[in-house]
Design a protein around this motif. Structure first.
Motif, PDB file in Angstrom:
ATOM      1  N   THR A 260       0.949  -1.190  -0.124  1.00 31.34           N
ATOM      2  CA  THR A 260      -0.003  -0.047   0.013  1.00 31.34           C
ATOM      3  C   THR A 260       0.902   1.026   0.016  1.00 31.34           C
ATOM      4  OG1 THR A 260      -1.701  -1.300   1.215  1.00 31.34           O
ATOM      5  CG2 THR A 260      -1.876   1.384   1.192  1.00 31.34           C
ATOM      6  N   LYS A 261       1.916   1.180   0.885  1.00 35.19           N
ATOM      7  CA  LYS A 261       2.733   2.398   0.774  1.00 35.19           C
ATOM      8  C   LYS A 261       3.688   2.663  -0.415  1.00 35.19           C
ATOM      9  CE  LYS A 261       2.578   2.636   5.786  1.00 35.19           C
ATOM     10  NZ  LYS A 261       3.191   3.166   7.184  1.00 35.19           N
ATOM     11  N   LEU A 262       4.156   1.399  -1.048  1.00 35.19           N
ATOM     12  CA  LEU A 262       4.832   1.424  -2.195  1.00 35.19           C
ATOM     13  C   LEU A 262       3.877   1.997  -3.328  1.00 35.19           C
ATOM     14  CD1 LEU A 262       6.519  -1.995  -2.510  1.00 35.19           C
ATOM     15  CD2 LEU A 262       7.676   0.324  -2.616  1.00 35.19           C
ATOM     16  N   LEU A 263       2.819   1.817  -3.292  1.00 35.35           N
ATOM     17  CA  LEU A 263       1.592   2.450  -4.344  1.00 35.35           C
ATOM     18  C   LEU A 263       1.496   3.900  -4.076  1.00 35.35           C
ATOM     19  CD1 LEU A 263      -0.333   1.770  -6.495  1.00 35.35           C
ATOM     20  CD2 LEU A 263      -2.100   1.532  -4.542  1.00 35.35           C
ATOM     21  N   ARG A 264       1.720   4.469  -3.069  1.00 39.92           N
ATOM     22  CA  ARG A 264       1.544   5.866  -2.765  1.00 39.92           C
ATOM     23  C   ARG A 264       2.759   6.534  -3.429  1.00 39.92           C
ATOM     24  NH1 ARG A 264      -0.577  10.023   0.354  1.00 39.92           N
ATOM     25  NH2 ARG A 264       1.016  11.388   0.850  1.00 39.92           N
ATOM     26  N   VAL A 265       4.056   5.781  -3.125  1.00 39.91           N
ATOM     27  CA  VAL A 265       5.345   6.450  -3.609  1.00 39.91           C
ATOM     28  C   VAL A 265       5.366   6.396  -5.178  1.00 39.91           C
ATOM     29  CG1 VAL A 265       7.864   6.148  -3.623  1.00 39.91           C
ATOM     30  CG2 VAL A 265       6.426   5.547  -1.481  1.00 39.91           C
ATOM     31  N   LEU A 266       4.931   5.413  -5.825  1.00 39.84           N
ATOM     32  CA  LEU A 266       4.816   5.426  -7.160  1.00 39.84           C
ATOM     33  C   LEU A 266       3.628   6.532  -7.702  1.00 39.84           C
ATOM     34  CD1 LEU A 266       4.944   1.591  -7.782  1.00 39.84           C
ATOM     35  CD2 LEU A 266       6.811   3.321  -8.275  1.00 39.84           C
ATOM     36  N   GLN A 267       2.689   6.560  -6.870  1.00 42.22           N
ATOM     37  CA  GLN A 267       1.493   7.733  -7.713  1.00 42.22           C
ATOM     38  C   GLN A 267       2.227   8.971  -7.181  1.00 42.22           C
ATOM     39  OE1 GLN A 267      -1.806   6.118  -5.294  1.00 42.22           O
ATOM     40  NE2 GLN A 267      -2.491   5.038  -6.995  1.00 42.22           N
ATOM     41  N   GLU A 268       2.692   9.428  -5.860  1.00 45.63           N
ATOM     42  CA  GLU A 268       2.742  10.714  -5.463  1.00 45.63           C
ATOM     43  C   GLU A 268       4.367  11.080  -5.659  1.00 45.63           C
ATOM     44  OE1 GLU A 268       0.252  12.421  -4.899  1.00 45.63           O
ATOM     45  OE2 GLU A 268      -1.337  10.621  -4.681  1.00 45.63           O
ATOM     46  N   HIS A 269       5.191  10.104  -5.915  1.00 43.95           N
ATOM     47  CA  HIS A 269       6.582  10.460  -5.937  1.00 43.95           C
ATOM     48  C   HIS A 269       7.212  11.184  -4.626  1.00 43.95           C
ATOM     49  CE1 HIS A 269       6.673   9.389 -10.002  1.00 43.95           C
ATOM     50  NE2 HIS A 269       5.442  10.039 -10.291  1.00 43.95           N
ATOM     51  N   GLU A 270       6.713  10.631  -3.535  1.00 33.90           N
ATOM     52  CA  GLU A 270       7.022  11.352  -2.327  1.00 33.90           C
ATOM     53  C   GLU A 270       7.064  10.097  -1.182  1.00 33.90           C
ATOM     54  OE1 GLU A 270       4.433  14.358  -1.576  1.00 33.90           O
ATOM     55  OE2 GLU A 270       2.782  13.167  -0.684  1.00 33.90           O
ATOM     56  N   VAL A 271       7.702  10.160  -0.367  1.00 30.77           N
ATOM     57  CA  VAL A 271       7.863   9.241   0.787  1.00 30.77           C
ATOM     58  C   VAL A 271       7.540   9.775   2.279  1.00 30.77           C
ATOM     59  CG1 VAL A 271       9.419   7.619  -0.317  1.00 30.77           C
ATOM     60  CG2 VAL A 271      10.349   9.420   1.133  1.00 30.77           C
ATOM     61  N   LYS A 272       7.099   9.290   2.989  1.00 35.03           N
ATOM     62  CA  LYS A 272       6.860   9.495   4.576  1.00 35.03           C
ATOM     63  C   LYS A 272       7.417   8.733   5.367  1.00 35.03           C
ATOM     64  CE  LYS A 272       2.655   9.763   6.300  1.00 35.03           C
ATOM     65  NZ  LYS A 272       1.474  10.314   6.906  1.00 35.03           N
ATOM     66  N   SER A 281       9.712  14.757  -1.265  1.00 32.37           N
ATOM     67  CA  SER A 281       9.689  14.373  -2.763  1.00 32.37           C
ATOM     68  C   SER A 281      10.815  13.474  -3.241  1.00 32.37           C
ATOM     69  CB  SER A 281       9.531  15.652  -3.459  1.00 32.37           C
ATOM     70  OG  SER A 281       8.214  16.246  -3.321  1.00 32.37           O
ATOM     71  N   VAL A 282      10.617  12.659  -4.051  1.00 30.42           N
ATOM     72  CA  VAL A 282      11.816  11.852  -4.580  1.00 30.42           C
ATOM     73  C   VAL A 282      11.777  11.466  -6.136  1.00 30.42           C
ATOM     74  CG1 VAL A 282      12.354  10.542  -2.370  1.00 30.42           C
ATOM     75  CG2 VAL A 282      10.792   9.591  -3.693  1.00 30.42           C
ATOM     76  N   ASP A 283      12.819  11.464  -6.714  1.00 22.99           N
ATOM     77  CA  ASP A 283      12.861  11.339  -7.989  1.00 22.99           C
ATOM     78  C   ASP A 283      13.542  10.015  -8.138  1.00 22.99           C
ATOM     79  OD1 ASP A 283      13.150  11.051 -10.834  1.00 22.99           O
ATOM     80  OD2 ASP A 283      14.687  12.730 -10.941  1.00 22.99           O
ATOM     81  N   VAL A 284      12.873   8.751  -8.246  1.00 21.68           N
ATOM     82  CA  VAL A 284      13.519   7.525  -8.102  1.00 21.68           C
ATOM     83  C   VAL A 284      12.991   6.635  -9.389  1.00 21.68           C
ATOM     84  CG1 VAL A 284      13.854   5.282  -6.910  1.00 21.68           C
ATOM     85  CG2 VAL A 284      14.055   7.480  -5.511  1.00 21.68           C
TER      86      VAL A 284
END
Length: 477
Positions: A260-272, A281-284
Motif C-alpha cells: 500500500t505504501k509502495l503504491l503511494r510512492v509510485l503515485q505521488e513520488h514522495e515518501v513519509k 519528494s523523491v525522483d527514483v
C-alpha cells in the motif's frame, strides 16, 4: 588520415564577408573535397552547428553580436567534440591564449600566413578525428559493458538485449519476470548502466530477506523514537536512491501493508518516514523483479492489483534455460573458463559427450544451477578434459555403484526436514481454519509472535485470505 579529412566539415565565422570568401577559396584549394561553410552572423552559425555535423570552426574573436568567448562556450555546449580555432589580430594574442584556456584548440593571427594557416587547420582536423574516434569508442564501451556478464546468441537472448537497450532510454518503471536463476538482477543492472541515471549507484533490496516490521523502515526511513531501537533518524532506500534507480527484488513477496505504501510512492513520488508527519519528494526509477505468478497472487488477494499495474509499465522476460537450450554450449565454455580462472587452474574443457548431456538435462535452477554443476565438475575433475561421469547427480552415482544394492536409506536430516515441514503445514492450516484466517489470533493461540507466524506462512506459501473466505471473516486481525 589524409583520406578521412575529406569527409569533414569546416565552418568559418567572421563579420567580414570578403575575408570569409578569401579563406574559403584558399582552404578549398588546399583541402579539396572538404565541405566549407561560412557565416557572418553568430546566431546563424549556431543554427548551422545545431542542424549539421561540423568538425572544425574558425572563429573570429571580435564579433558584433557576441564575442568569441561567448560563442566558444555555446559551440562546446552544442557539440562536446567540436574543434575551435580562434582568429585574432596581432594585438590580441593574449586574448587568444585566454581562449585556448577556455577550450579552443589553437589560434591563428591576421593577416594569415598561408603555410601556418594550412598547418593549423590540418592539425585541427586530425585532432577532431581523434576526439570523435575516442568519443565513439567510449560510447561503444558504455553500450557493451553492461552485457559483459550475459552469455547467449539465441533469439530469446537477442530479444532481451534489445529490450534492455530500448527500456534503458526511458525512465519508465520496469517489471522483470522470470524463473529463479535466469539473470533478473543482471538485467536490472544492465538497464541502469545504460540509463541517464548511470552516474549514480543502483540500489538493490531483496524484499523477502528483510523482516516485515523492518521492511517499511528500510524502504521509507524512520525518525528517531519511531519504534523501539530507533535511536536515530534513517533516510531509507528511496531517499538514498533519489535521482537514481531502486531495484525491488522479489516484489511478489512484499507484505500487503507495505504494498500500500509502495503504491503511494509510485503515485505521488514522495515518501513519509515511519514516525514522521512530513513527506519528502523523491525522483527514483523503480525496477521490480519477481519469479512469482502475480496474477495468481492478485486472485488470492495477496498482491494488490493497482500496484501490479503501476509496476507493469514495461515488462521484460528473462528466458529460462529450456528456452535458450542452444546457448548451453556457450554458457558451459564461459563458466568453465571463469571457474578455472577463479581457482587458478590450467584451462579445462568439457568433452562433447558431457556437453550433450548438459544440453539434454532439465534445469529447474536455470543458469545458476548450470553454473554450480560446472563449478563442481571443474573442481573435482583432475583431467584437462571433463567427461560426463563428473556431471552425475548423487542418485545417478548410487545407481552406478550397485543396481542390486539394498534399498537406500534416506538421510536423517532429509527425513527429519520432510516430517517437520509436513507437521508445520498441517498445524498452521488447521490453526487458520479455526481462527477464520485471523493471523493475530492464530499467533496468540500458538504461542508465536505474529511476525514469526507470518514468516512460516510465507515459507510454505500459506495465504491467510483463503481461510478468511472459508470462515466468513473480513478482518485480518
Amino acid at each position: 588520415m589524409e583520406n578521412d579529412l575529406v569527409l569533414q566539415n569546416i565552418l568559418i565565422v567572421d563579420d567580414q564577408p570578403d575575408l570569409l570568401q578569401g579563406l574559403k577559396r584558399m582552404l578549398g584549394r588546399e583541402f579539396p573535397g572538404l565541405s566549407i561553410f561560412t557565416r557572418v552572423d553568430t546566431v546563424e552559425a549556431l543554427d548551422l552547428v545545431a542542424s549539421k555535423s561540423i568538425d572544425l570552426v574558425l572563429l573570429d574573436i571580435q564579433m558584433p553580436e557576441m564575442n568569441g568567448f561567448e560563442m566558444l562556450e555555446k559551440l562546446q555546449r552544442a557539440d562536446r567534440c567540436i574543434t575551435v580555432i580562434m582568429m585574432t589580430g596581432y594585438g590580441s594574442i593574449e586574448t587568444a591564449v585566454e581562449a585556448i584556456k577556455a577550450g579552443a584548440y589553437d589560434f591563428i593571427t591576421k593577416p594569415f600566413d598561408k603555410a601556418g594557416l594550412f598547418r593549423t587547420v590540418r592539425k585541427g582536423l586530425e585532432h577532431n578525428l581523434l576526439v570523435r574516434e575516442n568519443a565513439n569508442l567510449r560510447q561503444r564501451v558504455r553500450e557493451t559493458a553492461p552485457f559483459a556478464d550475459f552469455v547467449g546468441e539465441s533469439k530469446p537472448m537477442q530479444q532481451l538485449y534489445h529490450a534492455i537497450r530500448t527500456t534503458a532510454r526511458t525512465d519508465y518503471t520496469v517489471l522483470i519476470r522470470g524463473e529463479s536463476g535466469t539473470g533478473k538482477e543482471l538485467t536490472a543492472r544492465a538497464i541502469h548502466s545504460l540509463s541517464k541515471r548511470r552516474n549514480r549507484p543502483l540500489l538493490m533490496v531483496n524484499c523477502p530477506a528483510i523482516p516485515e516490521h523492518l521492511l517499511e523502515s528500510e524502504l521509507f526511513g524512520h525518525t528517531r523514537g519511531a519504534f523501539t531501537g530507533a535511536d536515530r533518524d534513517q533516510k531509507g532506500l528511496f531517499v538514498e536512491a533519489d535521482k537514481s534507480t531502486l531495484c525491488l527484488d522479489e516484489i511478489g513477496d512484499v507484505p500487503v501493508a507495505v504494498q500500500t505504501k509502495l503504491l503511494r510512492v509510485l503515485q505521488e513520488h514522495e515518501v513519509k518516514p515511519v514516525g514522521s508527519t512530513r513527506t519528502r519528494s523523491v525522483d527514483v526509477r523503480i525496477i521490480a523483479s519477481t519469479n512469482r505468478d502475480l496474477e495468481k497472487k492478485i486472485r488470492e488477494r495477496s498482491f494488490r492489483e493497482d500496484l501490479f499495474y503501476r509496476l507493469n509499465v514495461v515488462t521484460l522476460h528473462t528466458p529460462s534455460l529450456a528456452e535458450i537450450r542452444e546457448d548451453i554450449p556457450l554458457l558451459v565454455d564461459h563458466f568453465t573458463r571463469k571457474v578455472c580462472s577463479e581457482l587458478e587452474l590450467p584451462e579445462k574443457q568439457f568433452s562433447l559427450e558431457a556437453v550433450e548431456e548438459l544440453v539434454d538435462r532439465e534445469w529447474p535452477g536455470n543458469v545458476r544451477e548450470l553454473q554450480n554443476v560446472i563449478r563442481g565438475a571443474v573442481l573435482f575433475c583432475p583431467h584437462e578434459i571433463i567427461d560426463a561421469r563428473y556431471l552425475r547427480r548423487p542418485e545417478q552415482e548410487r545407481r552406478v555403484r550397485g543396481r542390486h544394492s539394498p534399498r537406500e536409506v534416506e538421510q536423517y536430516k532429509v527425513a527429519k526436514d520432510k516430517t517437520i515441514n509436513t507437521f508445520t503445514v498441517k498445524y498452521v492450516t488447521e490453526l487458520l481454519e479455526k481462527t477464520g484466517g485471523n493471523v493475530s489470533r492464530a499467533a496468540e493461540m500458538s504461542g508465536l509472535t505474529r511476525a514469526a507466524l507470518q514468516k512460516i506462512m510465507r515459507r510454505h506459501n500459506i495465504v491467510a485470505q483463503q481461510y478468511r473466505e472459508k470462515g466468513g471473516a473480513s478482518s485480518p486481525d
